[in-house]
Design an enzyme around this catalytic site. Structure first.
Site, PDB file in Angstrom:
ATOM      1  N   GLU A   1      -2.956 -14.500  -6.489  1.00 27.57           N
ATOM      2  CA  GLU A   1      -3.135 -15.064  -5.060  1.00 27.57           C
ATOM      3  C   GLU A   1      -3.247 -16.411  -5.098  1.00 27.57           C
ATOM      4  OE1 GLU A   1      -3.729 -13.190  -2.230  1.00 27.57           O
ATOM      5  OE2 GLU A   1      -4.052 -11.152  -2.938  1.00 27.57           O
TER       6      GLU A   1
ATOM      7  N   ARG B   1       0.822  -1.301   0.208  1.00 32.15           N
ATOM      8  CA  ARG B   1      -0.088   0.026   0.058  1.00 32.15           C
ATOM      9  C   ARG B   1       0.794   1.418   0.012  1.00 32.15           C
ATOM     10  NH1 ARG B   1      -2.817  -3.800  -0.368  1.00 32.15           N
ATOM     11  NH2 ARG B   1      -4.629  -4.548   0.589  1.00 32.15           N
TER      12      ARG B   1
HETATM   13 ZN   LIG Z   1      -0.612 -10.290   0.084  1.00 30.89          ZN
END
Ligand SMILES: [Zn+2]
Length: 420
Positions: free
Chosen positions: A381, A254
């Site tokens: 993912e 982030r």
């Molecule tokens: Zn992650």
């Protein structure tokens, strides 16, 4: 004097960390409608109280299982909350410290099993990973180059490897990284497996290596990774210290300087998705940025490994709007998902981060596309397992990384065709 005080405080923190998970529980919660999802998302500030809850998975999707870790003093309150909102829940671990201890014993037992070659029956530590890269560079001087891109906050060398067919010709390149989130152990394992196969099975991949070069950074966040091994299994962030008395670390994913801190990232230094005090405050994200700077132009595909949930997601994360070339990203991600589904039956969900999972700004994929102008930027993912999702048993590594390579190969082939 101040140095002594900081040292004593850091020792105290280590002691707290080791005790942290006694009688902590993991809950699986089944969400049936949007209202329940919204209630869960606001649970950390419910009734005006700031609660430090660790959602191991909380996506936009109704019908997903949400995993939540809850400390002992919050458990009654949380269970009442579930009942009040008719949320179906199951306790998957009554005391997660037992799970963590068991996994640690297994890691230590497996590390004693001697092997001259890398094997995918265990999770390797930071030092072993770097040693492996250096050995490859020594053994294959014509095809492999290893560079130290910089140092982590705690002074660990962060390395990346370039793998080519050795013909010296300039080609398009693929940049793959893993391990930006410390607790997602399967991510660096998958990056290592790709390296291993590209180098040790060059004949199998010679056609691919005639078309593209690979740049692979298997362990973006070594401080966090080592911390998960030594102290705090569910640590996600870096280990930087923005002030001596604050919570440590930022979510490096982030922390990139593209729509930084806008949405889906926390201002709270103690939160798991803390975006950091400034954009690129973290050595680890700066290093990835520098590699992107170095490869951009030739680089057509940035791929970052995370876990878990079986998603292939592309920008944008910071807005629900799609980038101009989203169809190219969709095509590449679909190629990966289809190849995996055909080979093993595992289903990957494809789409943009904000539409498939959640809004998240300052991520590496948004930066790679938005600033680095790398046309294809995908976050993969990988498959989860164990009690938390992140503790995929060592016995399942090999199957998982092999499956990952099938998807990667299909995506790279598609990219090579598109940008020939
Ligand atoms: Zn992650």
């Amino acid at each position: 004097m101040l140095k002594v005080l900081i040292f004593v405080l850091s020792l105290l923190q280590i002691c707290f960390c080791e005790k942290l998970y006694n009688k902590y529980k993991v809950y699986d919660i089944r969400v049936k409608n949007e209202n329940q999802l919204l209630k869960l998302k606001n649970l950390d500030t419910f009734e005006g109280e700031a609660r430090e809850l660790d959602f191991l998975s909380l996506h936009n999707n109704v019908n997903d299982v949400v995993k939540l870790v809850v400390k002992p003093e919050e458990q009654n309150y949380i269970e009442d909350f579930f009942k009040l909102n008719s949320l179906d829940f199951k306790i998957v671990s009554e005391n997660i410290q037992d799970v963590i201890d068991k996994e640690r014993d297994e890691v230590s037992m497996l590390s004693k099993r001697k092997s001259d070659v890398i094997t995918f029956d265990r999770y390797y530590r930071y030092e072993d990973i770097n040693k492996y890269l250096d050995n490859l560079a020594n053994s294959y001087p014509d095809n492999v180059k290893v560079k130290t891109a910089g140092k982590s906050f705690e002074g660990r060398d962060i390395k990346y490897i370039t793998i080519t067919n050795g013909d010296g010709k300039s080609k398009n390149s693929i940049f793959i990284d893993g391990g930006i989130h410390a607790r997602e152990w399967i991510a660096p394992a998958a990056a290592l497996y790709i390296i291993n196969q590209l180098v040790d099975s060059q004949s199998t991949f010679s056609k691919l290596l005639d078309k593209v070069d690979f740049v692979i950074q298997p362990l973006v966040n070594p401080d966090g990774y080592e911390f998960t091994h030594n102290f705090y299994r569910l640590w996600r962030k870096t280990r930087s210290r923005s002030s001596a008395f604050q919570c440590r670390g930022s979510d490096a994913n982030r922390n990139y300087d593209f729509h930084w801190s806008e949405v889906g990232a926390s201002n709270n230094a103690c939160a798991e998705t803390y975006h950091g005090p400034t954009a690129f405050s973290e050595n680890e994200s700066q290093i990835s940025r520098d590699i992107i700077d170095e490869v951009k132009g030739n680089c057509k595909f940035f791929l970052t490994f995370h876990s878990y949930g079986n998603y292939l997601i592309y920008p944008n994360g910071y807005t629900k709007d799609l980038p101009e070339n989203w169809m190219d990203n969709e095509e590449v991600a679909q190629a990966g998902a289809e190849a995996i589904s055909k080979a093993t039956g595992t289903k990957y969900t494809v789409g943009s981060t904000s539409n498939v999972l959640y809004l998240a700004s300052g991520s590496s994929t948004d930066y790679a596309l938005g600033v680095g102008k790398i046309p294809i930027a995908i976050c993969m993912e990988l498959t989860g397992g164990g009690y938390f999702g992140f503790d995929l048993p060592a016995s399942e590594i090999e199957k998982t990384v092999k499956e990952t390579l099938i998807g990667v190969e299909a995506m790279v082939e598609t990219v090579a065709r598109k940008y020939n």
